[in-house]
Motif scaffolding. Structure first.
Motif, PDB file in Angstrom:
ATOM      1  N   VAL A  37       1.068  -1.045  -0.190  1.00 42.60           N
ATOM      2  CA  VAL A  37       0.003  -0.414  -0.382  1.00 42.60           C
ATOM      3  C   VAL A  37       0.824   1.265  -0.097  1.00 42.60           C
ATOM      4  O   VAL A  37       0.577   2.505  -0.801  1.00 42.60           O
ATOM      5  N   LYS A  38       1.716   1.546   0.660  1.00 43.73           N
ATOM      6  CA  LYS A  38       3.610   2.604   0.351  1.00 43.73           C
ATOM      7  C   LYS A  38       3.564   2.584  -0.569  1.00 43.73           C
ATOM      8  O   LYS A  38       3.693   3.951  -1.523  1.00 43.73           O
ATOM      9  N   VAL A  39       3.575   1.344  -1.515  1.00 41.61           N
ATOM     10  CA  VAL A  39       3.709   1.452  -2.804  1.00 41.61           C
ATOM     11  C   VAL A  39       2.679   2.476  -4.016  1.00 41.61           C
ATOM     12  O   VAL A  39       3.740   3.379  -4.709  1.00 41.61           O
ATOM     13  N   THR A  40       1.747   1.873  -4.011  1.00 40.12           N
ATOM     14  CA  THR A  40       1.060   2.168  -4.461  1.00 40.12           C
ATOM     15  C   THR A  40       0.499   3.436  -4.371  1.00 40.12           C
ATOM     16  O   THR A  40       0.123   4.301  -4.995  1.00 40.12           O
ATOM     17  N   LYS A  41       1.042   3.954  -3.169  1.00 45.01           N
ATOM     18  CA  LYS A  41       0.685   5.545  -2.551  1.00 45.01           C
ATOM     19  C   LYS A  41       1.875   6.167  -3.222  1.00 45.01           C
ATOM     20  O   LYS A  41       1.119   7.835  -3.864  1.00 45.01           O
ATOM     21  N   TYR A  42       2.297   5.897  -3.315  1.00 46.01           N
ATOM     22  CA  TYR A  42       3.796   7.015  -4.234  1.00 46.01           C
ATOM     23  C   TYR A  42       4.430   6.525  -5.317  1.00 46.01           C
ATOM     24  O   TYR A  42       4.001   7.474  -6.014  1.00 46.01           O
ATOM     25  N   LEU A  43       3.261   5.754  -5.917  1.00 46.91           N
ATOM     26  CA  LEU A  43       2.763   5.238  -7.758  1.00 46.91           C
ATOM     27  C   LEU A  43       1.729   6.595  -8.302  1.00 46.91           C
ATOM     28  O   LEU A  43       2.104   7.101  -9.086  1.00 46.91           O
ATOM     29  N   GLU A  44       1.036   6.351  -6.932  1.00 48.19           N
ATOM     30  CA  GLU A  44       0.006   7.414  -7.614  1.00 48.19           C
ATOM     31  C   GLU A  44       0.254   9.057  -7.392  1.00 48.19           C
ATOM     32  O   GLU A  44      -0.147   9.856  -8.281  1.00 48.19           O
ATOM     33  N   GLU A  45       0.956   9.250  -6.274  1.00 49.25           N
ATOM     34  CA  GLU A  45       1.687  10.589  -6.056  1.00 49.25           C
ATOM     35  C   GLU A  45       2.797  10.961  -7.449  1.00 49.25           C
ATOM     36  O   GLU A  45       2.920  12.134  -7.651  1.00 49.25           O
ATOM     37  N   THR A  46       3.448  10.009  -7.609  1.00 47.20           N
ATOM     38  CA  THR A  46       4.565  10.071  -8.450  1.00 47.20           C
ATOM     39  C   THR A  46       4.222   9.996  -9.557  1.00 47.20           C
ATOM     40  O   THR A  46       4.631  10.872 -10.421  1.00 47.20           O
ATOM     41  N   THR A  47       3.483   9.583 -10.386  1.00 48.94           N
ATOM     42  CA  THR A  47       2.749   9.423 -11.579  1.00 48.94           C
ATOM     43  C   THR A  47       0.976  10.220 -11.406  1.00 48.94           C
ATOM     44  O   THR A  47       1.390   9.867 -13.521  1.00 48.94           O
ATOM     45  N   GLY A  48       0.501  10.069 -10.508  1.00 48.46           N
ATOM     46  CA  GLY A  48      -1.130  10.773 -11.463  1.00 48.46           C
ATOM     47  C   GLY A  48      -1.442   9.621 -11.672  1.00 48.46           C
ATOM     48  O   GLY A  48      -2.721  10.405 -11.817  1.00 48.46           O
ATOM     49  N   ILE A  49      -1.357   8.228 -11.841  1.00 51.10           N
ATOM     50  CA  ILE A  49      -2.212   7.329 -11.830  1.00 51.10           C
ATOM     51  C   ILE A  49      -2.358   6.142 -10.547  1.00 51.10           C
ATOM     52  O   ILE A  49      -1.775   5.697  -9.581  1.00 51.10           O
ATOM     53  N   LYS A  50      -3.652   6.233 -10.269  1.00 52.06           N
ATOM     54  CA  LYS A  50      -4.283   5.621  -8.772  1.00 52.06           C
ATOM     55  C   LYS A  50      -3.953   3.841  -9.737  1.00 52.06           C
ATOM     56  O   LYS A  50      -4.452   3.329 -10.077  1.00 52.06           O
ATOM     57  N   VAL A  51      -3.889   3.751  -8.768  1.00 53.65           N
ATOM     58  CA  VAL A  51      -3.044   1.927  -8.316  1.00 53.65           C
ATOM     59  C   VAL A  51      -3.621   0.912  -7.498  1.00 53.65           C
ATOM     60  O   VAL A  51      -3.668   1.708  -6.087  1.00 53.65           O
ATOM     61  N   ILE A  52      -4.096   0.010  -7.380  1.00 46.68           N
ATOM     62  CA  ILE A  52      -5.351  -1.001  -6.642  1.00 46.68           C
ATOM     63  C   ILE A  52      -4.060  -1.830  -6.538  1.00 46.68           C
ATOM     64  O   ILE A  52      -3.205  -2.640  -7.865  1.00 46.68           O
ATOM     65  N   PHE A  53      -3.414  -2.096  -5.800  1.00 46.09           N
ATOM     66  CA  PHE A  53      -2.758  -3.053  -4.970  1.00 46.09           C
ATOM     67  C   PHE A  53      -4.318  -4.691  -5.307  1.00 46.09           C
ATOM     68  O   PHE A  53      -5.301  -4.032  -3.849  1.00 46.09           O
ATOM     69  N   LYS A  54      -3.890  -5.721  -5.465  1.00 46.72           N
ATOM     70  CA  LYS A  54      -4.073  -6.969  -5.062  1.00 46.72           C
ATOM     71  C   LYS A  54      -3.787  -8.151  -5.238  1.00 46.72           C
ATOM     72  O   LYS A  54      -2.229  -8.490  -5.921  1.00 46.72           O
ATOM     73  N   THR A  55      -4.416  -9.057  -4.270  1.00 44.63           N
ATOM     74  CA  THR A  55      -3.367 -10.411  -3.953  1.00 44.63           C
ATOM     75  C   THR A  55      -4.240 -11.531  -4.116  1.00 44.63           C
ATOM     76  O   THR A  55      -5.735 -11.005  -4.511  1.00 44.63           O
ATOM     77  N   GLU A  56      -3.866 -12.815  -4.356  1.00 45.95           N
ATOM     78  CA  GLU A  56      -4.760 -13.783  -3.963  1.00 45.95           C
ATOM     79  C   GLU A  56      -4.182 -14.950  -2.805  1.00 45.95           C
ATOM     80  O   GLU A  56      -3.546 -14.247  -2.153  1.00 45.95           O
ATOM     81  N   ARG A  57      -5.113 -15.787  -1.562  1.00 47.49           N
ATOM     82  CA  ARG A  57      -4.795 -16.238  -0.784  1.00 47.49           C
ATOM     83  C   ARG A  57      -4.284 -17.422  -1.076  1.00 47.49           C
ATOM     84  O   ARG A  57      -3.193 -18.123   0.305  1.00 47.49           O
ATOM     85  N   SER A  58      -3.809 -17.311  -2.293  1.00 42.67           N
ATOM     86  CA  SER A  58      -3.253 -18.889  -2.404  1.00 42.67           C
ATOM     87  C   SER A  58      -1.806 -18.341  -4.092  1.00 42.67           C
ATOM     88  O   SER A  58      -2.973 -17.250  -4.960  1.00 42.67           O
TER      89      SER A  58
END
Length: 260
Positions: A37-58
């Motif tokens: 979430v720290k990375v996605t926040k940084y990417l949005e602040e730097t590039t102006g693109i909203k980045v949504i984190f996703k992962t899976e249970r396995s």
């Protein structure tokens, strides 16, 4: 028709300026979220693109989503990339500067890797296609010691690296596969004190971050620049010292080591 569809998809993406970042679940989804979430926040602040984190249970579920092209960009293991490249034409654009090494851990400080000692023993791995934690140890034990883990031992897949480490400590398995980074980040002190690294594989190019072809080149360049110039404190959260520019050709070596 395919070109028209791709152009339409790219145009829709450009207007939305929002993308999903899929991350291979080497650890629990909550642990990964707290890091990325720290990375996605940084990417949005730097590039102006909203980045949504996703992962899976396995990891197998992550593979299913990745190979279906569900993620706009994705952090995946090198083997995943070779498949995602073939099936969805993902293109690698950055990775950690350090190469990846697989490890095997056990409660014993030293392991006899002879057939007589290993035959019938239980091996723990995070997932069938975890590259450094599963595929590399299997490949190298077969090449160096003539021991086929899948045919001559028992194998349990336990969903995450942390689960491997806990399982070996608690005698669920004899030997387990992982990587240095997740082992160093393993926080369960009571379990960790029981573990010893008994084998290290050769180094290979580390996990790439790759983009689906629907993400336009200008956006990929913005993201690449952001990763290369990421602040030290955020990189430290990921246990990565430095990102480097890469491309898909760098991972062709993975296709030549005999893992499928």
């Amino acid at each position: 028709m395919k070109k028209l569809l791709l152009l339409t998809t790219c145009a829709s993406f450009a207007l939305a300026q929002q993308l999903t970042l899929g991350v291979v679940p080497q650890q629990s989804p909550l642990k990964l979220f707290n890091k990325w979430v720290k990375v996605t926040k940084y990417l949005e602040e730097t590039t102006g693109i909203k980045v949504i984190f996703k992962t899976e249970r396995s990891i197998p579920q992550f593979e299913k989503e990745l190979y279906a092209g569900k993620y706009d960009i994705s952090y995946m293991n090198p083997y995943h990339f070779t498949v995602a490249k073939k099936q969805q034409n993902y293109d690698a654009f950055t990775r950690a500067n350090k190469n990846i090494i697989g490890i095997l851990l056990a409660k014993d400080k030293k392991i006899d890797f002879s057939k007589e000692n290993l035959e019938g023993k239980t091996f723990l791995f995070p997932a069938p296609n975890a590259f450094a934690a599963t595929l590399l140890p299997k490949y190298e034990l077969k090449e160096k010691f003539g021991f086929n883990i899948d045919k001559q031992a028992k194998v349990l897949y336990v969903n995450s690296h942390d689960s491997v480490y806990k399982g070996i400590s608690r005698d669920i398995g004899y030997i387990g596969g992982g990587i240095i980074r997740t082992y160093n980040n393993f926080q369960a002190k009571q379990d960790k004190k029981n573990l010893h690294i008994v084998y290290k594989t050769k180094p290979y190019p580390s996990h790439p971050i790759a983009a689906h072809p629907r993400v336009d080149k200008q956006t990929v360049k913005k993201l690449q620049d952001a990763f290369i110039n990421m602040p030290e404190d955020i990189k430290k959260t990921l246990s990565i010292k430095k990102f480097k520019i890469t491309n898909s050709d760098e991972f062709k070596v993975i296709e030549n080591i005999g893992v499928k």
